[in-house]
Design an enzyme around this catalytic site. Structure first.
Site, PDB file in Angstrom:
ATOM      1  N   TYR A   1      22.075  72.263 -21.384  1.00 31.92           N
ATOM      2  CA  TYR A   1      20.951  71.980 -21.478  1.00 31.92           C
ATOM      3  C   TYR A   1      20.314  73.157 -21.875  1.00 31.92           C
ATOM      4  O   TYR A   1      19.639  73.535 -22.949  1.00 31.92           O
ATOM      5  CB  TYR A   1      20.174  71.089 -20.389  1.00 31.92           C
TER       6      TYR A   1
ATOM      7  N   SER B   1      12.244  76.042 -22.770  1.00 32.32           N
ATOM      8  CA  SER B   1      12.235  75.764 -21.106  1.00 32.32           C
ATOM      9  C   SER B   1      12.508  77.197 -20.369  1.00 32.32           C
ATOM     10  O   SER B   1      12.933  78.041 -21.164  1.00 32.32           O
ATOM     11  CB  SER B   1      13.318  75.044 -20.932  1.00 32.32           C
TER      12      SER B   1
ATOM     13  N   LYS C   1      18.599  75.035 -25.512  1.00 28.37           N
ATOM     14  CA  LYS C   1      17.119  75.554 -25.500  1.00 28.37           C
ATOM     15  C   LYS C   1      17.351  77.015 -26.170  1.00 28.37           C
ATOM     16  O   LYS C   1      16.599  77.569 -27.002  1.00 28.37           O
ATOM     17  CB  LYS C   1      16.332  75.659 -24.317  1.00 28.37           C
TER      18      LYS C   1
END
Length: 338
Positions: free
Chosen positions: A150, A125, A154
């Site tokens: 989050y 991402s 990643k």
């Protein structure tokens, strides 16, 4: 050639399964249905004429993951989508994100490194860049401290894969997505979050069709064109096609390094208000929305430099923001008719 797609009934995963089957690849989908529906299998079959093999289990279950790879010993590659993916939710429940996004990746890599050779494409991402200081963002842009758990998962996932590729027969491509939106032109599959949407476009379409009373716009005091956050919105079908090209690059041994990284976006940033305006234009619907306080974890602006993917993968986005919004609206209307 058997390709495993984890999270293959999710939004990006299901569109990628369609593109893989269009290339006559045999697909095995793993999904625990925590944020997807078994009905997506039927949508994939209606589009491609073939239903992929499906296994329902949670990749956090180490033994179940081991048993899967024993049963499917002929797997040629894995495209790993399965992960929790909402910035706001990750701030509220970070341990859920660290367990789900990191443990599942580790268990998959443990099985792949047992093979003489294996390929993995990792669903990464643009959040790994944090709030980049310069736009557009290139693959060489320095990685900043993550703005959310989050985003951190990643970053950690990329670091784990980088370490593993150095000492194993695993080859990997990290695909750093910007903001996927839209739906398949057939409206047989699209973005259908369970519960209240965490992403902008499904919240817009659900509000447009009357399922939600109003859209909340988080902040209008950012240093952007109209004060709202700017993102790079890419049509999900364009994104899915990039996965096929990346996979073919690995399977055909065209990769120049054991670990390669590509940004996937349009190269253009659009503000939240511009996305709303695009929806209103294609739908003919006036959208009720309200400005509220900023949301923790949101960066101000992010959009991609896609020169590397354009040149090396031979990939480029085809759809405009309005076309993507039109496909999302068509999908929303079809879902509600059902």
């Amino acid at each position: 050639m058997k390709i495993v797609v984890t999270g293959g009934l999710g939004f990006i995963g299901s569109h990628t399964v369609v593109e893989l089957q269009n290339e006559n690849l045999e697909v095995v989908v793993i999904d625990n249905l925590s944020n997807s529906s078994i009905e997506v299998l039927d949508g994939i079959e209606r589009i491609t004429g073939k239903k992929p093999i499906f296994e329902n289990f949670d990749l956090r279950d180490k033994k179940a993951t081991q048993d899967f790879f024993k049963r499917h010993s002929d797997v040629a590659g894995v495209i790993h989508f399965a992960a929790s993916k909402a910035v706001g939710e990750s701030v509220k429940d970070p341990l859920l994100y660290y367990e789900n996004n990191v443990a599942s990746l580790v268990y998959i890599l443990q099985e792949l490194q047992k093979k003489p050779q294996a390929q993995i494409i990792f669903s990464s991402s643009c959040t790994v860049y944090g709030q980049a200081e310069v736009m557009p963002i290139a693959e060489t842009t320095p990685i900043q401290v993550a703005m959310s758990p989050y985003g951190n998962t990643k970053q950690i996932g990329e670091e784990i894969i980088a370490d593993v590729t150095k000492m194993s027969n695993i080859n990997a491509i990290l695909l750093r997505y910007f903001n996927p939106i839209g739906a398949h032109p057939s409206a047989e599959i699209g973005e259908l979050p369970i519960g209240v949407p965490q992403n902008l476009v499904p919240f817009i379409t659900q509000t447009g069709i009357g399922l939600r009373n109003e859209l909340l716009v988080y902040g209008n005091d950012y240093p952007t064109i109209d004060g709202t956050c700017v993102r790079d919105y890419i049509h999900v079908v364009d994104l899915a096609k990039a996965h096929v090209l990346a996979l073919q690059r690995l399977l055909n041994k065209k990769n120049l390094e054991k670990l390669e990284v590509f940004n996937l976006g349009t190269g253009k940033g659009s503000s939240v208000l511009e996305v709303i305006q695009a929806f209103e234009k294609v739908s003919g619907t006036k959208l009720p929305y309200r400005i509220v306080a900023r949301r923790e974890g949101d960066v101000t602006s992010t959009y991609a430099n896609t020169d590397k993917a354009n040149a090396i993968l031979g990939w480029k986005t085809q759809s405009t923001l309005e076309e993507a919004m039109a496909s999302a609206w068509k999908w929303e209307q079809k879902v509600r008719q059902r």
